[in-house]
Scaffold this active site. Sequence first.
Site, PDB file in Angstrom:
ATOM      1  N   HIS A 164       0.847  -4.483  -7.170  1.00 17.53           N
ATOM      2  CA  HIS A 164       1.536  -3.273  -7.625  1.00 17.53           C
ATOM      3  C   HIS A 164       2.801  -3.645  -8.414  1.00 17.53           C
ATOM      4  O   HIS A 164       3.363  -4.728  -8.234  1.00 17.53           O
ATOM      5  CB  HIS A 164       1.981  -2.437  -6.418  1.00 17.53           C
ATOM      6  CG  HIS A 164       0.867  -1.724  -5.713  1.00 17.53           C
ATOM      7  ND1 HIS A 164       0.596  -1.896  -4.380  1.00 17.53           N
ATOM      8  CD2 HIS A 164      -0.037  -0.819  -6.163  1.00 17.53           C
ATOM      9  CE1 HIS A 164      -0.430  -1.127  -4.037  1.00 17.53           C
ATOM     10  NE2 HIS A 164      -0.838  -0.466  -5.101  1.00 17.53           N
ATOM     11  N   CYS A 251       6.362  -0.497   0.875  1.00 16.86           N
ATOM     12  CA  CYS A 251       5.043   0.113   1.122  1.00 16.86           C
ATOM     13  C   CYS A 251       4.964   0.905   2.418  1.00 16.86           C
ATOM     14  O   CYS A 251       4.131   1.784   2.553  1.00 16.86           O
ATOM     15  CB  CYS A 251       3.962  -0.954   1.214  1.00 16.86           C
ATOM     16  SG  CYS A 251       4.183  -2.351   0.170  1.00 16.86           S
TER      17      CYS A 251
END
Length: 259
Positions: A164, A251
């Site tokens: 990501h 996250c």
Amino acid sequence: MKSSGAIAITRAISPSIVACELTHLERTPIDVENARAQHRVYEEALIEAGYFLERLDTSPQMPDSVFVEDVAVVFDELAIVTRPGAESRRQETPAVAEALAAYRPLQTIQAPATVDGGDVLTAGRTVVVGRSSRTNEAGVRQIRQMLEPLGYTVAETLVRGCLHLKSAVTALADDMVLANPDWIDRGVFGRFKIIEVDRAEPGAANALRLHDRVIVAKAYPRTAERIEQAGFMVCAVDASELAKAEGALTCCSLIVAGR
Ligand code: CIR
């Protein structure tokens, strides 16, 4: 709508986390109890930083549920419920949407667009969206359509070398980022002061900046030192078990205000 003081939404670790999605990592055994213990310490660090914790349930059907960041992106004006790039993760969205609806008006990413929240970096009124194996062109377009009318500047970049965008770069302040220079396009971050991770710690850029401190992974002491030198208080937590699921620190929470 509930008032949103400093609230952090987290989600329990699924008993099936051992079957999580993996993109750049080989599968290695995850000790679920150890992962839960580390996650509790992470949650305590959020509470210590002054956040009220709202923890959502999980189920064996959602191995990656603990990585709640990917399922929504929260702004002052609204929350965007994503359509995660990995199909196995799409069932994570309803419960997160329900929780966020108490605090923000919701907008939802629509097919064929896909977006993982881990690809959306916000620094003040600037939003950088990473196109990745999880976030597609249509996803970037829909985010732009939702945010530009609110006065946000939305930039786009290509994610390379990691899962990501926020594996490569996270915001330390409205004008400062922590980044692995090998994984970002410097041009996109031209207006930011860049604190570079230590060369020996390529995964260290994923740190969670809260209002008065930065939560970093214990595995990255040299980068932690650089963050301290930049004037931040650092809180180091062991995230080694979650790292085996290709997750890190941003996250595991959705910060609803109070950053
Ligand atoms: C996944 O591949 O979706 C999970 N195993 C890890 C997600 C980590 N999330 C993030 O970096 N924002």
